[in-house]
Structure formats: structure tokens, C-alpha cells
Motif scaffolding. Sequence first.
Motif, PDB file in Angstrom:
ATOM      1  N   LEU A   1       0.839  -1.208   0.000  1.00 18.36           N
ATOM      2  CA  LEU A   1       0.000   0.000   0.000  1.00 18.36           C
ATOM      3  C   LEU A   1       0.872   1.256   0.000  1.00 18.36           C
ATOM      4  CD1 LEU A   1      -2.798  -1.084   2.523  1.00 18.36           C
ATOM      5  CD2 LEU A   1      -3.007  -0.908   0.032  1.00 18.36           C
ATOM      6  N   GLU A   2       1.914   1.215   0.799  1.00 24.57           N
ATOM      7  CA  GLU A   2       2.833   2.371   0.848  1.00 24.57           C
ATOM      8  C   GLU A   2       3.502   2.585  -0.501  1.00 24.57           C
ATOM      9  OE1 GLU A   2       4.355   2.698   5.470  1.00 24.57           O
ATOM     10  OE2 GLU A   2       5.346   1.271   4.138  1.00 24.57           O
ATOM     11  N   ALA A   3       3.924   1.475  -1.112  1.00 26.54           N
ATOM     12  CA  ALA A   3       4.602   1.576  -2.414  1.00 26.54           C
ATOM     13  C   ALA A   3       3.676   2.179  -3.472  1.00 26.54           C
ATOM     14  CB  ALA A   3       5.083   0.197  -2.853  1.00 26.54           C
ATOM     15  N   LEU A   4       2.373   1.921  -3.326  1.00 26.72           N
ATOM     16  CA  LEU A   4       1.393   2.456  -4.281  1.00 26.72           C
ATOM     17  C   LEU A   4       0.947   3.870  -3.903  1.00 26.72           C
ATOM     18  CD1 LEU A   4      -0.854  -0.710  -4.805  1.00 26.72           C
ATOM     19  CD2 LEU A   4       0.897   0.175  -6.343  1.00 26.72           C
ATOM     20  N   GLY A   5       1.454   4.363  -2.782  1.00 30.04           N
ATOM     21  CA  GLY A   5       1.070   5.712  -2.347  1.00 30.04           C
ATOM     22  C   GLY A   5      -0.292   5.750  -1.685  1.00 30.04           C
ATOM     23  N   LEU A   6      -0.808   4.587  -1.311  1.00 29.73           N
ATOM     24  CA  LEU A   6      -2.116   4.532  -0.626  1.00 29.73           C
ATOM     25  C   LEU A   6      -1.848   4.572   0.880  1.00 29.73           C
ATOM     26  CD1 LEU A   6      -3.811   1.768  -2.834  1.00 29.73           C
ATOM     27  CD2 LEU A   6      -3.942   4.253  -3.087  1.00 29.73           C
ATOM     28  N   LEU A   7      -1.773   5.778   1.399  1.00 32.72           N
ATOM     29  CA  LEU A   7      -1.376   5.960   2.800  1.00 32.72           C
ATOM     30  C   LEU A   7      -2.608   6.167   3.678  1.00 32.72           C
ATOM     31  CD1 LEU A   7       1.717   8.270   2.212  1.00 32.72           C
ATOM     32  CD2 LEU A   7       1.644   5.770   2.360  1.00 32.72           C
ATOM     33  N   TRP A   8      -2.687   5.396   4.741  1.00 33.85           N
ATOM     34  CA  TRP A   8      -3.839   5.415   5.619  1.00 33.85           C
ATOM     35  C   TRP A   8      -3.748   6.579   6.594  1.00 33.85           C
ATOM     36  CZ3 TRP A   8      -0.344   1.654   4.617  1.00 33.85           C
ATOM     37  CH2 TRP A   8       0.639   1.409   5.582  1.00 33.85           C
TER      38      TRP A   8
ATOM     39  N   HIS B   1       5.904  -4.671  -6.256  1.00 36.57           N
ATOM     40  CA  HIS B   1       6.108  -3.367  -5.607  1.00 36.57           C
ATOM     41  C   HIS B   1       6.868  -2.384  -6.489  1.00 36.57           C
ATOM     42  CE1 HIS B   1       6.145  -5.263  -1.328  1.00 36.57           C
ATOM     43  NE2 HIS B   1       4.996  -5.372  -1.939  1.00 36.57           N
ATOM     44  N   THR B   2       7.784  -2.945  -7.282  1.00 37.31           N
ATOM     45  CA  THR B   2       8.707  -2.076  -8.016  1.00 37.31           C
ATOM     46  C   THR B   2       8.049  -1.455  -9.240  1.00 37.31           C
ATOM     47  OG1 THR B   2       9.480  -3.945  -9.303  1.00 37.31           O
ATOM     48  CG2 THR B   2      10.696  -3.445  -7.272  1.00 37.31           C
ATOM     49  N   ASN B   3       6.833  -1.865  -9.516  1.00 37.94           N
ATOM     50  CA  ASN B   3       6.164  -1.374 -10.718  1.00 37.94           C
ATOM     51  C   ASN B   3       4.843  -0.692 -10.361  1.00 37.94           C
ATOM     52  OD1 ASN B   3       5.925  -0.901 -13.370  1.00 37.94           O
ATOM     53  ND2 ASN B   3       5.718  -3.046 -14.008  1.00 37.94           N
ATOM     54  N   ALA B   4       4.905   0.164  -9.336  1.00 35.66           N
ATOM     55  CA  ALA B   4       3.686   0.758  -8.779  1.00 35.66           C
ATOM     56  C   ALA B   4       2.889   1.548  -9.814  1.00 35.66           C
ATOM     57  CB  ALA B   4       4.059   1.667  -7.606  1.00 35.66           C
TER      58      ALA B   4
ATOM     59  N   SER C   1       2.602   1.227 -13.071  1.00 34.46           N
ATOM     60  CA  SER C   1       1.872   0.363 -13.997  1.00 34.46           C
ATOM     61  C   SER C   1       0.676  -0.301 -13.304  1.00 34.46           C
ATOM     62  CB  SER C   1       2.847  -0.678 -14.544  1.00 34.46           C
ATOM     63  OG  SER C   1       2.159  -1.756 -15.055  1.00 34.46           O
ATOM     64  N   VAL C   2       0.870  -0.723 -12.054  1.00 36.76           N
ATOM     65  CA  VAL C   2      -0.215  -1.344 -11.289  1.00 36.76           C
ATOM     66  C   VAL C   2      -1.361  -0.348 -11.104  1.00 36.76           C
ATOM     67  CG1 VAL C   2      -0.850  -2.261  -9.015  1.00 36.76           C
ATOM     68  CG2 VAL C   2       1.290  -2.966 -10.088  1.00 36.76           C
ATOM     69  N   LEU C   3      -1.014   0.873 -10.702  1.00 36.67           N
ATOM     70  CA  LEU C   3      -2.045   1.896 -10.477  1.00 36.67           C
ATOM     71  C   LEU C   3      -2.765   2.239 -11.783  1.00 36.67           C
ATOM     72  CD1 LEU C   3      -0.320   4.347  -7.982  1.00 36.67           C
ATOM     73  CD2 LEU C   3      -2.345   2.935  -7.555  1.00 36.67           C
ATOM     74  N   PHE C   4      -2.018   2.290 -12.869  1.00 37.84           N
ATOM     75  CA  PHE C   4      -2.614   2.607 -14.176  1.00 37.84           C
ATOM     76  C   PHE C   4      -3.665   1.558 -14.542  1.00 37.84           C
ATOM     77  CE2 PHE C   4      -2.762   2.420 -18.815  1.00 37.84           C
ATOM     78  CZ  PHE C   4      -2.977   3.751 -19.130  1.00 37.84           C
ATOM     79  N   LYS C   5      -3.285   0.303 -14.421  1.00 36.21           N
ATOM     80  CA  LYS C   5      -4.223  -0.784 -14.764  1.00 36.21           C
ATOM     81  C   LYS C   5      -5.437  -0.772 -13.842  1.00 36.21           C
ATOM     82  CE  LYS C   5      -0.852  -3.942 -16.751  1.00 36.21           C
ATOM     83  NZ  LYS C   5       0.258  -4.727 -16.219  1.00 36.21           N
ATOM     84  N   ALA C   6      -5.196  -0.519 -12.559  1.00 37.16           N
ATOM     85  CA  ALA C   6      -6.313  -0.511 -11.599  1.00 37.16           C
ATOM     86  C   ALA C   6      -7.261   0.660 -11.877  1.00 37.16           C
ATOM     87  CB  ALA C   6      -5.772  -0.439 -10.173  1.00 37.16           C
TER      88      ALA C   6
ATOM     89  N   ILE D   1       4.589   7.059 -17.718  1.00 33.83           N
ATOM     90  CA  ILE D   1       5.829   7.410 -18.442  1.00 33.83           C
ATOM     91  C   ILE D   1       6.890   6.437 -17.998  1.00 33.83           C
ATOM     92  CG2 ILE D   1       7.536   9.223 -18.843  1.00 33.83           C
ATOM     93  CD1 ILE D   1       5.142  11.153 -17.886  1.00 33.83           C
ATOM     94  N   ASN D   2       7.317   5.569 -18.896  1.00 28.05           N
ATOM     95  CA  ASN D   2       8.287   4.543 -18.523  1.00 28.05           C
ATOM     96  C   ASN D   2       9.711   5.059 -18.562  1.00 28.05           C
ATOM     97  OD1 ASN D   2       6.354   2.573 -18.067  1.00 28.05           O
ATOM     98  ND2 ASN D   2       6.193   2.143 -20.239  1.00 28.05           N
ATOM     99  N   GLN D   3       9.968   5.979 -19.460  1.00 26.51           N
ATOM    100  CA  GLN D   3      11.345   6.470 -19.556  1.00 26.51           C
ATOM    101  C   GLN D   3      11.335   7.995 -19.477  1.00 26.51           C
ATOM    102  OE1 GLN D   3      12.296   4.730 -23.304  1.00 26.51           O
ATOM    103  NE2 GLN D   3      13.444   3.069 -22.357  1.00 26.51           N
ATOM    104  N   CYS D   4      12.172   8.498 -18.612  1.00 26.97           N
ATOM    105  CA  CYS D   4      12.295   9.951 -18.515  1.00 26.97           C
ATOM    106  C   CYS D   4      13.283  10.429 -19.565  1.00 26.97           C
ATOM    107  CB  CYS D   4      12.784  10.347 -17.133  1.00 26.97           C
ATOM    108  SG  CYS D   4      11.528  10.146 -15.901  1.00 26.97           S
TER     109      CYS D   4
END
Length: 266
Positions: free
Chosen positions: A63-70, A238-241, A243-248, A260-263
Motif C-alpha cells: 500500500l505504501e509503495a502504491l502511495g495509498l497511505l492510511w 512493488h517495483t512497478n507501482a 503500472s499497477v495503479l494505471f491498470k487498476a 511514463i516509462n522512460q524519462c
Amino acid sequence: MTSEYRGRFAPTPSGPLHFGSIISALGSYLQAKSQSGKWLVRIEDIDKPRNQPGATENILHTLEALGLLWDEEVLIQSQRVSLYRDFLEQLNERGLVYPCICTRSQTKGIPYPGTCRSGINIKKKTRSLRLKTNVDITGFIDQVQGDFHQLLENDVGDFVLRRADGIIAYHLAVVVDDQLQGITGIVRGSDLLDSTPRQIYLQKLLGYTTPAYCHLPIATYNNGKKISKQNHAPGIDHTNATSVLFKALEFLGQQPAPPINQCKRG
Ligand SMILES: [Zn+2]
């Protein structure tokens, strides 16, 4: 003045969060934040045999990795068992609960027919404690699924509040905690739609307010099977937060900007 929206995400630590559970986490988080409310996390770990070592820490880390902070301290159900037992005792003193000697195989998959409601052979060992239901319609208007109701005595039957192994049933713990945490809105997967009338029935018996409900569609594999721990869903990377958030977000019908995959440095 309207009261503050308070939502929650309540995972069971039986494994890492998978895509299906991320949908519930993100959906409930966004609902709370869209209403300037609070978002709480509760670990539903009273069914000890299902718990997996390290799963709670893993879930919170994801949850922390996804920025979903309680917004408040994480509530751990296993630390509150005596509280649930007190509420069970209250219901028992009111004559709403009775001992049942039926085995799981006798009652599995069918509405409980009330076999032990009028008394049991006292020489037999009590297995579970059941709550008396009634023939009133118990229902609600779900924000996604619309009208949903059950006639509990026929559709479900008297349901278990304490299992044969002594563990307090999920429905009682959830209802008590939602009330004591002041939860005003519940966003979760539609696999729990069917259990909501039982929870509303308990809320009414205990004099609680019923939160607003929003049961989200269930994420499935291409073959239509639910993405779940039972179906061996993989844990979230966790390392692909992003992409996970985008799909969700896409699953929830939002239109997120592509990740944005590459800066590019100019
Ligand atoms: Zn029985």
C-alpha cells in the motif's frame, strides 16, 4: 453540516495483495479522498489458520509503495477478540443466539434449515453458535449494483457467529469494527455483496448505523475466473507501482494519463 466520510480497506493477511485486492484498496481510497474523507486500513486476521506469516507487513508495504497511505493507526482484529466476544454475549443474553450441533458437511452450500433452533440434545457437543434470522426483507441500494435484498431466514438461514473452532465469525467482527471506527462508506468487491444483508441485519440488532455500500465489479482472468488467492493470483510487484495503479484505474473506469516509462532528458 455533513459528517466526515470515513472509508476503509480491510484485507485478510492470507497472502500478498493481488490485482483484485488492489481494486478494492484503490476504489475505497479514491472514494474517501474524493469526499475529503479519511481512509483507514484494518487487518482482518481473526481467522488465524488462514494467516500467512509476514503477510500483514507485506500488505502494508505494498500500500505504501502504491502511495495509498492510511490516515489513522492500522486496526488489527486479532487484538480485539475479547471485544467481539462481549458483543456475542450481549446477543446471547437477548436470546438471539443458539448452540448448533450440526457438522459443516450437514450444512454446507444450503441455507441453514434451523435444525437446532428449538433446542439441542444437551448430551451432544455444541459446535457453533448461530444468530436467529427472520422473514423480514433485509436489503439496501448499492451505489454500483443497485437494489439488493434477501429474506434471510429463507435465503441464508440462521448464520454462524462463533465457529466450531471457537473463532468469531467474520460478519460480527466486521460490523462491530465498522461501527466503532465510524465507517460511513464501504467500497469492496462484489464477491461480498451476498454477505451484506447479514451485516445490515447485525447492524440493526446492535442499533448501529448502516454505511453506504459500493460493491465494485470483480477482476477476472481471461477465462472468467476471479483473480483471488484461492486461484493463486500472483502478488503485486512493488517495483512497478505506476503500472499497477494505471491498470487498476483503467479497471475502475477512469482515464489515467499513460505511465511514463522512460524519462527523457533534454
Ligand atoms: Zn444445527
